[in-house]
Design a protein around this motif. Structure first.
Motif, PDB file in Angstrom:
ATOM      1  N   PHE A 272       0.832  -1.194   0.000  1.00 59.08           N
ATOM      2  CA  PHE A 272       0.000   0.000   0.000  1.00 59.08           C
ATOM      3  C   PHE A 272       0.867   1.245   0.000  1.00 59.08           C
ATOM      4  O   PHE A 272       1.794   1.388   0.797  1.00 59.08           O
ATOM      5  CB  PHE A 272      -0.901   0.049   1.234  1.00 59.08           C
TER       6      PHE A 272
ATOM      7  N   PHE B 154      -4.726   6.273   1.873  1.00 56.41           N
ATOM      8  CA  PHE B 154      -4.130   5.080   1.281  1.00 56.41           C
ATOM      9  C   PHE B 154      -4.604   4.870  -0.148  1.00 56.41           C
ATOM     10  O   PHE B 154      -5.751   5.175  -0.499  1.00 56.41           O
ATOM     11  CB  PHE B 154      -4.513   3.839   2.097  1.00 56.41           C
ATOM     12  N   GLY B 155      -3.718   4.292  -0.951  1.00 54.56           N
ATOM     13  CA  GLY B 155      -4.124   3.767  -2.242  1.00 54.56           C
ATOM     14  C   GLY B 155      -4.857   2.449  -2.032  1.00 54.56           C
ATOM     15  O   GLY B 155      -4.964   1.955  -0.904  1.00 54.56           O
TER      16      GLY B 155
ATOM     17  N   GLN C 130     -10.517  -0.806   6.996  1.00 56.60           N
ATOM     18  CA  GLN C 130     -10.198  -1.245   5.636  1.00 56.60           C
ATOM     19  C   GLN C 130     -11.369  -2.028   5.082  1.00 56.60           C
ATOM     20  O   GLN C 130     -11.655  -3.147   5.528  1.00 56.60           O
ATOM     21  CB  GLN C 130      -8.930  -2.103   5.631  1.00 56.60           C
TER      22      GLN C 130
ATOM     23  N   GLN D 206      -9.781  -2.358  -0.588  1.00 59.46           N
ATOM     24  CA  GLN D 206      -9.472  -0.933  -0.516  1.00 59.46           C
ATOM     25  C   GLN D 206      -8.320  -0.687   0.452  1.00 59.46           C
ATOM     26  O   GLN D 206      -7.934  -1.575   1.221  1.00 59.46           O
ATOM     27  CB  GLN D 206     -10.692  -0.140  -0.042  1.00 59.46           C
ATOM     28  N   GLY D 207      -7.785   0.520   0.396  1.00 65.11           N
ATOM     29  CA  GLY D 207      -6.800   0.928   1.384  1.00 65.11           C
ATOM     30  C   GLY D 207      -7.470   1.323   2.680  1.00 65.11           C
ATOM     31  O   GLY D 207      -8.695   1.320   2.798  1.00 65.11           O
ATOM     32  N   LEU D 208      -6.669   1.665   3.674  1.00 70.02           N
ATOM     33  CA  LEU D 208      -7.196   2.025   4.984  1.00 70.02           C
ATOM     34  C   LEU D 208      -7.711   3.454   4.997  1.00 70.02           C
ATOM     35  O   LEU D 208      -7.220   4.320   4.279  1.00 70.02           O
ATOM     36  CB  LEU D 208      -6.097   1.888   6.044  1.00 70.02           C
TER      37      LEU D 208
END
Lengths: 113, 115
Positions: A90, A104-105, B38, B42-44
Motif C-alpha cells: 500500500f 491510502f491507495g 479497511q 481498498q486501502g485504509l
C-alpha cells in the motif's frame, strides 16, 4: 479523481525477477509512504519520504529501493523477487510528517511464484 | 518499543447490535492512538484519533473510542452496527508527535455484521 493511485493493481511474477510499483497522489501532500500487508493482514511500514527525502527506512532488505522523483510520486522497485515478498503493498500520503491522517491507495497485490 | 495488541482477530455480530473492538497498547511514553478501517479491496481510512484532551473520541460512521491510560486501552465501539460496517479494523499507535516515529498497526480485527 483518485487521490492516491498505485499501479499495477495485481502483479504476478516469478522468483528472481525485478519489478516496480508506481504511486501517485494528487492531494498536494508532502509526505508519502509504502506499507506492506502480509497474508495475515499485518500492516507494517517500509519507507516514508518527506519532500523527496527519505525519513523512515524500516528493516527492509536492500532489494527494495524506493524512488521519489517529486513530491507527488513514490515508486517502489524490487530486485530479485523472493516468495516471501508476496503481499499487498500500500502506498499512502499525508500532509506533514506528524499528520496521522493517512490517505491510502487501493493496494498492489504482488504474487511471487 | 511500542506495540499494539488487538485481542480479537474476528468479531461476528448481528445487525443493529452493539459492538466493541478491543485494543491495548504498550509504551513507556505518551502516545497518540488511532483506529483505521479497511473495506474489502481498498486501502485504509482513518476512523478516529486520540491526541490529547477528552478521552472519549468520536469518529466517522457513528464509531467512538475511549482512551484509558490506566488500562492502556483504546477500545472502539458502536451502539448499532450496519451491514456496511463489515470490514477489517486496525488500531495504531505513534509515540509522540515526531514524524520520524512511524505508525505501528495492530494485526487487525475482522468485523462481520450478520443480517
Amino acid at each position: 479523481d483518485t487521490a492516491v493511485s498505485q499501479t499495477p493493481k495485481y502483479l504476478v511474477t516469478q522468483m528472481g525477477n525485478d519489478k516496480s510499483i508506481k504511486c501517485e497522489q494528487n492531494l498536494g501532500h508532502d509526505t508519502m509512504y509504502w506499507y506492506k500487508q502480509d497474508s495475515k493482514k499485518f500492516l507494517k511500514i517500509m519507507f516514508s519520504y518527506n519532500n523527496k527525502e527519505l525519513i523512515i527506512n524500516e528493516t527492509v532488505p536492500n532489494r527494495f529501493s524506493p524512488k521519489s522523483p517529486d513530491k507527488a510520486h513514490l515508486n517502489l522497485h524490487i530486485n530479485s523477487l523472493e516468495l516471501g515478498d508476496s503481499a499487498v503493498y500500500f502506498c499512502a500520503s499525508s500532509q506533514g510528517q506528524a499528520n496521522e491522517k493517512l490517505f491510502f491507495g487501493s493496494g498492489t497485490q504482488l504474487s511471487v511464484l | 518499543a511500542q506495540s499494539v495488541t488487538q485481542l480479537d482477530s474476528q468479531v461476528p455480530v448481528f445487525e443493529e447490535a452493539p459492538v466493541e473492538l478491543r485494543c491495548n497498547y504498550s509504551s513507556s511514553v505518551s502516545v497518540y492512538l488511532f483506529w483505521y478501517v479497511q473495506y474489502p479491496n481498498q486501502g485504509l481510512q482513518l476512523l478516529l484519533k486520540y491526541l490529547s484532551g477528552s478521552t472519549l473520541v468520536k469518529g466517522i460512521n457513528g464509531f467512538e473510542a475511549e482512551f484509558n491510560k490506566s488500562q492502556t486501552s483504546f477500545h472502539l465501539r458502536k451502539p448499532s452496527v450496519h451491514i456496511s460496517d463489515t470490514a477489517e479494523y486496525f488500531c495504531a499507535v505513534r509515540r509522540g508527535a515526531s514524524g520520524n516515529t512511524p505508525l505501528v498497526f495492530g494485526k487487525g480485527t475482522r468485523l462481520s455484521v450478520i443480517a
